[in-house]
Design an enzyme around this catalytic site. Sequence first.
Site, PDB file in Angstrom:
ATOM      1  N   ARG A 146      -6.479 -13.001  -3.671  1.00  0.00           N
ATOM      2  CA  ARG A 146      -6.157 -12.735  -5.408  1.00  0.00           C
ATOM      3  C   ARG A 146      -6.770 -13.270  -6.384  1.00  0.00           C
ATOM      4  O   ARG A 146      -6.161 -14.728  -6.626  1.00  0.00           O
ATOM      5  CB  ARG A 146      -5.573 -11.747  -6.027  1.00  0.00           C
ATOM      6  CG  ARG A 146      -5.362 -11.125  -6.930  1.00  0.00           C
ATOM      7  CD  ARG A 146      -4.419  -9.713  -6.955  1.00  0.00           C
ATOM      8  NE  ARG A 146      -3.047  -9.514  -6.794  1.00  0.00           N
ATOM      9  CZ  ARG A 146      -2.096 -11.321  -7.971  1.00  0.00           C
ATOM     10  NH1 ARG A 146      -2.530 -10.163  -9.283  1.00  0.00           N
ATOM     11  NH2 ARG A 146      -0.936 -10.557  -7.798  1.00  0.00           N
ATOM     12  N   HIS A 152      -5.744  -1.441   9.910  1.00  0.00           N
ATOM     13  CA  HIS A 152      -5.279  -1.078   9.367  1.00  0.00           C
ATOM     14  C   HIS A 152      -5.649   0.741  10.353  1.00  0.00           C
ATOM     15  O   HIS A 152      -7.359   0.408   9.773  1.00  0.00           O
ATOM     16  CB  HIS A 152      -4.760  -0.042   7.455  1.00  0.00           C
ATOM     17  CG  HIS A 152      -3.876  -1.141   7.206  1.00  0.00           C
ATOM     18  ND1 HIS A 152      -3.730  -2.220   6.924  1.00  0.00           N
ATOM     19  CD2 HIS A 152      -2.735  -0.780   6.222  1.00  0.00           C
ATOM     20  CE1 HIS A 152      -2.893  -2.212   6.190  1.00  0.00           C
ATOM     21  NE2 HIS A 152      -2.226  -1.341   5.574  1.00  0.00           N
ATOM     22  N   THR A 182      -3.478 -10.536  -0.145  1.00  0.00           N
ATOM     23  CA  THR A 182      -5.301  -9.965  -0.549  1.00  0.00           C
ATOM     24  C   THR A 182      -5.396 -10.905  -1.509  1.00  0.00           C
ATOM     25  O   THR A 182      -4.608 -10.622  -2.515  1.00  0.00           O
ATOM     26  CB  THR A 182      -6.119  -8.694  -0.610  1.00  0.00           C
ATOM     27  OG1 THR A 182      -4.698  -7.857  -0.615  1.00  0.00           O
ATOM     28  CG2 THR A 182      -6.687  -8.700  -0.399  1.00  0.00           C
ATOM     29  N   ASP A 189       6.021  -1.431   5.926  1.00  0.00           N
ATOM     30  CA  ASP A 189       4.067  -1.052   4.898  1.00  0.00           C
ATOM     31  C   ASP A 189       5.044  -2.015   3.358  1.00  0.00           C
ATOM     32  O   ASP A 189       4.273  -3.100   2.733  1.00  0.00           O
ATOM     33  CB  ASP A 189       4.081  -0.073   4.713  1.00  0.00           C
ATOM     34  CG  ASP A 189       2.910   0.336   4.902  1.00  0.00           C
ATOM     35  OD1 ASP A 189       2.115  -1.150   4.650  1.00  0.00           O
ATOM     36  OD2 ASP A 189       2.284   1.105   4.619  1.00  0.00           O
ATOM     37  N   ASP A 190       5.665  -1.173   2.667  1.00  0.00           N
ATOM     38  CA  ASP A 190       6.019  -1.573   1.250  1.00  0.00           C
ATOM     39  C   ASP A 190       7.322  -1.060   0.608  1.00  0.00           C
ATOM     40  O   ASP A 190       7.165  -0.290  -0.334  1.00  0.00           O
ATOM     41  CB  ASP A 190       4.425  -1.080   0.126  1.00  0.00           C
ATOM     42  CG  ASP A 190       3.358  -1.309   0.503  1.00  0.00           C
ATOM     43  OD1 ASP A 190       2.879  -2.006   0.235  1.00  0.00           O
ATOM     44  OD2 ASP A 190       2.595   0.034   1.792  1.00  0.00           O
ATOM     45  N   ASP A 194      -9.734  -6.622   1.731  1.00  0.00           N
ATOM     46  CA  ASP A 194      -9.730  -4.684   1.438  1.00  0.00           C
ATOM     47  C   ASP A 194     -10.800  -4.101   1.168  1.00  0.00           C
ATOM     48  O   ASP A 194     -11.959  -5.010   1.673  1.00  0.00           O
ATOM     49  CB  ASP A 194      -9.323  -5.256  -0.255  1.00  0.00           C
ATOM     50  CG  ASP A 194      -8.851  -3.781  -0.844  1.00  0.00           C
ATOM     51  OD1 ASP A 194      -9.743  -2.828  -0.543  1.00  0.00           O
ATOM     52  OD2 ASP A 194      -7.583  -3.788  -1.540  1.00  0.00           O
ATOM     53  N   GLY A 218      -6.379  -1.539   2.448  1.00  0.00           N
ATOM     54  CA  GLY A 218      -6.386  -0.575   1.608  1.00  0.00           C
ATOM     55  C   GLY A 218      -6.721   0.943   1.284  1.00  0.00           C
ATOM     56  O   GLY A 218      -7.027   0.915   2.537  1.00  0.00           O
ATOM     57  N   HIS A 236       3.461  -5.643   2.930  1.00  0.00           N
ATOM     58  CA  HIS A 236       2.806  -5.991   2.211  1.00  0.00           C
ATOM     59  C   HIS A 236       3.252  -6.871   1.390  1.00  0.00           C
ATOM     60  O   HIS A 236       3.693  -5.966   0.371  1.00  0.00           O
ATOM     61  CB  HIS A 236       1.564  -4.913   1.216  1.00  0.00           C
ATOM     62  CG  HIS A 236       0.405  -4.467   2.669  1.00  0.00           C
ATOM     63  ND1 HIS A 236      -1.208  -4.646   2.491  1.00  0.00           N
ATOM     64  CD2 HIS A 236       0.767  -3.144   3.302  1.00  0.00           C
ATOM     65  CE1 HIS A 236      -1.005  -4.008   3.778  1.00  0.00           C
ATOM     66  NE2 HIS A 236      -0.248  -2.956   4.320  1.00  0.00           N
ATOM     67  N   GLU A 295      -5.132   6.363   9.675  1.00  0.00           N
ATOM     68  CA  GLU A 295      -4.299   6.519   8.057  1.00  0.00           C
ATOM     69  C   GLU A 295      -4.620   8.137   7.793  1.00  0.00           C
ATOM     70  O   GLU A 295      -3.363   8.603   7.221  1.00  0.00           O
ATOM     71  CB  GLU A 295      -4.037   5.151   7.210  1.00  0.00           C
ATOM     72  CG  GLU A 295      -3.456   4.195   7.281  1.00  0.00           C
ATOM     73  CD  GLU A 295      -3.993   2.944   5.919  1.00  0.00           C
ATOM     74  OE1 GLU A 295      -5.006   2.711   5.816  1.00  0.00           O
ATOM     75  OE2 GLU A 295      -2.867   3.627   5.155  1.00  0.00           O
TER      76      GLU A 295
HETATM   77  P1  IMP Z   1      -1.180  -7.157  -1.895  1.00  0.00           P
HETATM   78  O1  IMP Z   1      -2.157  -7.603  -0.896  1.00  0.00           O
HETATM   79  O2  IMP Z   1      -0.371  -8.676  -1.062  1.00  0.00           O
HETATM   80  O3  IMP Z   1      -1.841  -7.231  -2.985  1.00  0.00           O
HETATM   81  O4  IMP Z   1      -0.644  -5.936  -1.401  1.00  0.00           O
HETATM   82  C1  IMP Z   1      -0.836  -5.130  -1.762  1.00  0.00           C
HETATM   83  C2  IMP Z   1      -2.264  -4.347  -1.410  1.00  0.00           C
HETATM   84  O5  IMP Z   1      -2.143  -3.486  -0.172  1.00  0.00           O
HETATM   85  C3  IMP Z   1      -2.836  -3.244  -1.936  1.00  0.00           C
HETATM   86  O6  IMP Z   1      -3.241  -2.975  -2.715  1.00  0.00           O
HETATM   87  C4  IMP Z   1      -3.143  -2.667  -0.835  1.00  0.00           C
HETATM   88  O7  IMP Z   1      -4.757  -3.251  -0.722  1.00  0.00           O
HETATM   89  C5  IMP Z   1      -2.994  -2.867   0.004  1.00  0.00           C
HETATM   90  N1  IMP Z   1      -1.890  -2.169   0.920  1.00  0.00           N
HETATM   91  C6  IMP Z   1      -0.413  -1.726   0.923  1.00  0.00           C
HETATM   92  N2  IMP Z   1      -0.289  -0.654   1.340  1.00  0.00           N
HETATM   93  C7  IMP Z   1      -1.300  -0.425   1.964  1.00  0.00           C
HETATM   94  C8  IMP Z   1      -1.142   0.710   3.342  1.00  0.00           C
HETATM   95  O8  IMP Z   1      -0.423   1.513   3.385  1.00  0.00           O
HETATM   96  N3  IMP Z   1      -2.366   1.249   3.472  1.00  0.00           N
HETATM   97  C9  IMP Z   1      -3.876   0.443   3.752  1.00  0.00           C
HETATM   98  N4  IMP Z   1      -3.683  -1.038   2.230  1.00  0.00           N
HETATM   99  C10 IMP Z   1      -2.146  -1.301   1.995  1.00  0.00           C
HETATM  100 ZN    ZN Z   2       0.101  -1.505   5.144  1.00  0.00          ZN
END
Ligand code: IMP
Ligand code: ZN
Length: 349
Positions: free
Chosen positions: A110, A207, A108, A289-290, A150, A180, A21, A210
């Site tokens: 934004r 996803h 996502t 993931d993150d 999301d 999300g 992400h 989870e």
């Molecule tokens: P973005 O989509 O680039 O803003 O990345 C952050 C977003 O990814 C968060 O606000 C979550 O909605 C989503 N996200 C990140 N890690 C996870 C996860 O492990 N499960 C579900 N959603 C995730």
């Molecule tokens: Zn994820």
Amino acid sequence: MSAPLDARFFKSVPKIELHAHLTGSISREALHHIWQTKQAHSLSPDLEDPLVAIPPGKVDYDIKTFFPLFSSYIYKLCSDSASIEYSTKAVLADFQADGIVYLELRTTPRAIPERGISKEDYVKTILALLKTHNEDQANTMRAFLIISVDRRNTAAEAEEVVDLALKYRSKGIVGIDLCGNPAVGDVRIFTNAFKRAKAAGLKLTLHFAETEASATDVELETLLSWQPDRLGHVIHVKQQFRDAIEKQQIGVELCLSCNVHAKMITGTYSDHHFGTWRHSSVPVTLSTDDVGVFCSPLSEEYLLAAQHFNLSHGEIKELCLSPISSIFAGAEEQVRLKDIYSAWEGQIA
Ligand code: IMP
Ligand code: ZN
């Protein structure tokens, strides 16, 4: 003689990252830089320093503390074009430096109305940065975009994500994700949007299971009915769903450190369901993931898998190659990746 399976080795291995992400991949250093720049221009004066808000070394974010980190902090910090551009470039540079050769980054869309930024502007900004990255011959990594729905979204917002993906498909969008907070929402409202995306030829990654709350039969049957190409996490799945995943040959994206630190699994690394899936017939991909939150780059995820599951050189090679068949960018990239791995093969023999 075989190379020792240490951190240096895994950094040098060409790696494929399919579940990352964007906003969750921003390092604390990059967030700190953005904060400092804003402070210098008296912007967002009330926001805490990221090094205080997300202390270095802290990785024990669980399902309750993880999602608010974005809504109450990181999105407030990365709230204009300059910070989105800086952070995206930093994320690309970090993956490249860790030896990633193919990246599917997801984000996502934004809108930031107070800055005049629409969801479409946001997507176009990220795509332009990926293009610049991919056109630079010095970069061995190629990056593509997946855009996320999301679980908090409405059905109409999900349709908007699909519209954006179709509009910018030729500019580097390769698929749609469902992400999300798993405690939120009813996925059935997205059925039309995801089925429309699939019918139009977009790839789908979801996803999946989870948490126990997001692993009811109704939810998992709904998600599988969309004919996903890949699934992320795949934790709370009973045999019936494991069989369906194998039957449909759906790739699985497994995130070891994230699942251990966030206590999404019981036990530790050696108890991770990677141990089961690696013996299945589906493509298995290790993913971060993150990495900005859990601080374990993909090279470390490979090292952890090798250590905790006693992988041999041959099994590591298999694991590296396994994602190729499930990438979303298509045949040209598959050929490029196969060439990269053929050139590298000698080192791991
Ligand atoms: P973005 O989509 O680039 O803003 O990345 C952050 C977003 O990814 C968060 O606000 C979550 O909605 C989503 N996200 C990140 N890690 C996870 C996860 O492990 N499960 C579900 N959603 C995730
Ligand atoms: Zn994820």
